[in-house]
Design an enzyme around this catalytic site. Structure first.
Site, PDB file in Angstrom:
ATOM      1  N   CYS A   1      47.056  35.342  35.316  1.00 49.66           N
ATOM      2  CA  CYS A   1      47.215  35.907  33.628  1.00 49.66           C
ATOM      3  C   CYS A   1      47.021  37.220  34.051  1.00 49.66           C
ATOM      4  CB  CYS A   1      45.343  35.730  33.517  1.00 49.66           C
ATOM      5  SG  CYS A   1      45.058  36.772  32.342  1.00 49.66           S
TER       6      CYS A   1
ATOM      7  N   CYS B   1      50.043  34.705  25.630  1.00 45.23           N
ATOM      8  CA  CYS B   1      49.868  35.147  24.474  1.00 45.23           C
ATOM      9  C   CYS B   1      50.643  36.471  23.327  1.00 45.23           C
ATOM     10  CB  CYS B   1      48.104  35.722  24.348  1.00 45.23           C
ATOM     11  SG  CYS B   1      47.825  36.900  26.149  1.00 45.23           S
TER      12      CYS B   1
ATOM     13  N   ASP C   1      42.897  51.984  23.324  1.00 46.43           N
ATOM     14  CA  ASP C   1      42.102  50.748  23.241  1.00 46.43           C
ATOM     15  C   ASP C   1      43.416  49.984  24.032  1.00 46.43           C
ATOM     16  OD1 ASP C   1      39.861  49.161  23.469  1.00 46.43           O
ATOM     17  OD2 ASP C   1      39.734  49.529  21.042  1.00 46.43           O
TER      18      ASP C   1
ATOM     19  N   CYS D   1      35.135  33.935  33.075  1.00 42.82           N
ATOM     20  CA  CYS D   1      34.345  33.566  34.643  1.00 42.82           C
ATOM     21  C   CYS D   1      34.594  34.144  35.747  1.00 42.82           C
ATOM     22  CB  CYS D   1      33.827  32.411  34.768  1.00 42.82           C
ATOM     23  SG  CYS D   1      32.741  31.276  33.309  1.00 42.82           S
TER      24      CYS D   1
HETATM   25  S1  SF4 Z   1      47.575  32.950  27.863  1.00 43.59           S
HETATM   26 FE1  SF4 Z   1      47.409  35.513  27.804  1.00 43.59          FE
HETATM   27  S2  SF4 Z   1      45.245  35.488  28.806  1.00 43.59           S
HETATM   28 FE2  SF4 Z   1      45.900  33.639  28.374  1.00 43.59          FE
HETATM   29  S3  SF4 Z   1      46.064  33.643  31.244  1.00 43.59           S
HETATM   30 FE3  SF4 Z   1      47.665  34.079  29.979  1.00 43.59          FE
HETATM   31  S4  SF4 Z   1      48.076  36.437  29.725  1.00 43.59           S
HETATM   32 FE4  SF4 Z   1      46.433  35.169  30.199  1.00 43.59          FE
END
Ligand code: SF4
Length: 457
Positions: free
Chosen positions: A245, A445, A354, A7
């Site tokens: 992030c 992630c 990509d 968002c």
């Molecule tokens: S898990 Fe990955 S996408 Fe989610 S906040 Fe952490 S770095 Fe970002």
């Protein structure tokens, strides 16, 4: 398939007041962060007005609508649903009337303790009208406001109950308040334009309203604007410098934004350079997959000396591929959205850059497009490491079962996608792509190591 957006939030205080219009421009600049719904809430003479609906900013707001909304403070929001689904009632800013008056709230992020908080509040009598975790935050603030003397103190007390990602803009009839979670997952910056004070998810929205970037809010910080005076509450600021992030730099943010002092474009260029250093290939041309692959392609070309060219023409008149929620629509979307430049790729050994691979379906289609256009070889280079774990903090990187990198090694995956080779950004290089960022990072992630113990929530 790429990753859905999260968002975008925006807030402005300007005593000279055409705040609805300014917010409209800012939301246009933030449209890449969410295309499902949008909204603006304003204050004029302490009266709140708001309008929110499903659709793109340019479709939802007319000049008449903006005139009706005008005021001296405003909050705006663009939404992609990572929590609660795409329903009209979930559009933001949320506005609520309660015993102490009115509040509007715009939220970017995702709470990891939303379920337990909601149950707790419901057992004490709360009735929720939406399925978003943002309403839980609004309720927490309204509850705390009954126990303290000011709205900023209520925000300060309420955020102590929240775990997870939240960059918030809260507006009361007299005050504009911006708050960032103590982990600093999502960006939130402050800007100024003469007397006006502005908050936004990304600095590109400050540019859109002619405001100067002042700084990022610190993780845990609450900043309040009252009568043009800016004050900061730092009770919830952690000892460390947070966990922004890192995927904001790779994919989410616009390349012309600066986050925590780091240019997003430059971070992508660095990712491309590191890819070229660790995963070189003999090739004739480097092409970036629009949009997030383009800056990384610059970096790969600069580092490798292989010329970069415009390998794809993007159809600007449809939304980003992943707006369509159904898989079948997404696949159709890729074909409509990207057309390879035959003149650039035919007969060539192509390096295709990509930003990420989630399920692998989009990458496979893009490789096929290049082959159909006559590319002799296709070498995929990805400007992020392999996704091995979901995101719980405001993006919809899915469960492990849907992440193709959980099932295949890069060599196997490359073959599966029809490419001649495939390489990802090395984990060791991930944190080096943003050397000017004055913050720490979340990379959960890619590593399965999250700043918050989400499994136990
Ligand atoms: S898990 Fe990955 S996408 Fe989610 S906040 Fe952490 S770095 Fe970002």
């Amino acid at each position: 398939m790429a990753i859905h957006e999260e968002c975008g939030v925006f807030g402005i205080w300007d005593k000279n007041g055409s705040c609805a219009e300014e917010t409209y421009y800012a939301l246009y600049a933030l449209q890449h962060r969410g295309q499902e719904s949008c909204g603006i809430a304003t204050i004029n003479d302490r009266e709140m007005s708001s309008y929110r609906a499903q659709g793109l900013v340019g479709d939802v707001f007319t000049p008449e609508k903006l005139r009706e909304l005008n005021g001296t403070m405003a909050v705006g929001h663009v939404r992609y649903s990572t929590s609660g689904g795409n329903k009209q009632e979930n559009a933001q800013p949320l506005s609520l009337r309660y015993v102490k008056g009115t509040l509007a709230l715009a939220h970017n992020g995702n709470l990891v303790n939303a379920a337990s908080l909601k149950t707790r509040y419901e057992y004490s009598g709360a009735i929720f009208h939406t399925t978003t975790d943002s309403e839980i935050i609004a309720y927490a603030i309204a509850q705390e406001r009954l126990r303290c003397g000011s709205v900023e103190e209520a925000v300060n007390r309420a955020v102590k109950h929240l775990r997870g990602a939240f960059s918030l803009i809260v507006m009361s009839p007299q005050k504009l308040i911006a708050a960032r979670d103590p982990w600093g997952f999502r960006p939130l910056c402050m800007g100024r334009r003469e007397d006006a004070v502005v908050f936004a998810s990304e600095s590109c929205a400050l540019d859109a309203v002619g405001a100067e970037y002042v700084r990022e809010l610190d993780p845990g910080e609450i900043v309040m604007v009252y009568n043009g005076e800016v004050t900061s509450i730092r009770d919830n600021c952690p000892q460390d410098n947070g966990h922004l992030c890192i995927f904001e730099y790779i994919y989410f943010a616009r390349p012309d934004s600066f986050i925590a002092g780091q240019s997003v474009h430059e971070a992508r260029v660095m990712a491309g350079r590191y890819l070229a250093r660790r995963s070189p290939v003999d090739a004739d041309v480097v092409v970036g997959v629009p949009d997030s692959g383009l800056s990384a392609a610059d970096g790969y070309a600069l580092e490798s000396g292989i010329p970069k060219a415009t390998g794809f023409i993007k159809n600007r008149y449809i939304g980003r591929t992943f707006i369509a929620p159904e898989q079948s629509e997404r696949e159709k979307g890729v074909r409509i959205k990207l057309n390879p430049q035959k003149a650039v790729v035919a007969g060539k050994r192509v390096v295709m850059i990509d930003d990420s691979i989630v399920r692998g379906t989009t990458s496979k289609q893009i490789v096929k497009l290049l082959r159909d256009a006559g590319a002799k070889e296709v070498h995929i280079r990805i400007s992020s490491p392999e996704f091995i774990s979901p995101c719980y903090f405001g993006t919809d990187i899915p469960d492990r079962k849907d992440l193709v990198s959980c099932r295949y090694k890069p060599d196997e995956l490359g073959k599966l996608l029809g490419a001649d080779s495939l390489a990802f950004l090395a984990l060791e290089d991930l944190h080096k792509i943003a050397p000017n960022a004055n913050c720490g990072f979340c990379d959960g992630c890619f590593t399965e190591k999250y700043p918050i113990g989400v499994e136990w929530e």
